[in-house]
Design a protein around this motif. Sequence first.
Motif, PDB file in Angstrom:
ATOM      1  N   ILE A  53       0.862  -1.183   0.000  1.00 25.56           N
ATOM      2  CA  ILE A  53       0.000   0.000   0.000  1.00 25.56           C
ATOM      3  C   ILE A  53       0.899   1.233   0.000  1.00 25.56           C
ATOM      4  O   ILE A  53       1.832   1.326   0.798  1.00 25.56           O
ATOM      5  CB  ILE A  53      -0.920   0.024   1.237  1.00 25.56           C
TER       6      ILE A  53
ATOM      7  N   ARG B  63      -1.417   0.565  -6.536  1.00 28.00           N
ATOM      8  CA  ARG B  63      -2.023   0.557  -5.195  1.00 28.00           C
ATOM      9  C   ARG B  63      -1.649   1.822  -4.422  1.00 28.00           C
ATOM     10  O   ARG B  63      -0.992   1.781  -3.396  1.00 28.00           O
ATOM     11  CB  ARG B  63      -1.567  -0.698  -4.465  1.00 28.00           C
TER      12      ARG B  63
ATOM     13  N   ASP C  91      -8.002  -1.410   1.101  1.00 25.67           N
ATOM     14  CA  ASP C  91      -6.847  -0.565   1.403  1.00 25.67           C
ATOM     15  C   ASP C  91      -7.265   0.687   2.156  1.00 25.67           C
ATOM     16  O   ASP C  91      -6.569   1.133   3.073  1.00 25.67           O
ATOM     17  CB  ASP C  91      -6.125  -0.171   0.109  1.00 25.67           C
TER      18      ASP C  91
END
Length: 204
Positions: free
Chosen positions: A89, A117, A150
């Motif tokens: 992330i 991401r 996320d």
Amino acid sequence: MTLGIIGGTKLSINLGNKYLSMGLNVVFGVREEFEAKQIEWKILKMQKDKVFGYCEAMKKADVILICCENEFLPLVCQCLSQFEKTDKIVLDCTNGNYNPNFACNTCYIQENSGYDRVLKGFNNLGLDYPKSDPLELVKETYFCGNNEGDKSKVKKLIELIGFKAIDAGNLNNAPLLEAFYHLRKQISHQKNENIDYHFKLMSV
């Protein structure tokens, strides 16, 4: 979970110390030429397992917080491009340079690293935080991203160190969050006072 905080800025050291105080494993990534002038950085550099180069810190991290100055973003993107696109992330905490047609740093990072991401968060604080808020009165920050899983993890990370996490929607809104930051800086400039201004979101 290991956090990798990238950049030798006040924001980096402040967020890093907050997470360290909560028991998280934190590593810091700085450029090769970085000089540890603040006492906090000198203390960290005395610990052999805390301060690394950009790429090495990213390699060790599960979540990467980008808190570096804009001129070093190309190096950050170069390191990011070495990883699988969904491996980690990445939370962009920076803001593009202000001009009438300013470009969004989050978009720049995605386009130049090829990394998917990526989320936005903490950018309302600014790289000079806590200088911009010496009494630490700002207790909210905004975040946005496209992946709900996320976003949930980022929300928990924000709340872990005492901030209210405000969901600003998908990643298309990253330019709006940067504009929000630039607006408060312009208000501070127009006031011609040696103080910073911050916004607070209210429901009515």
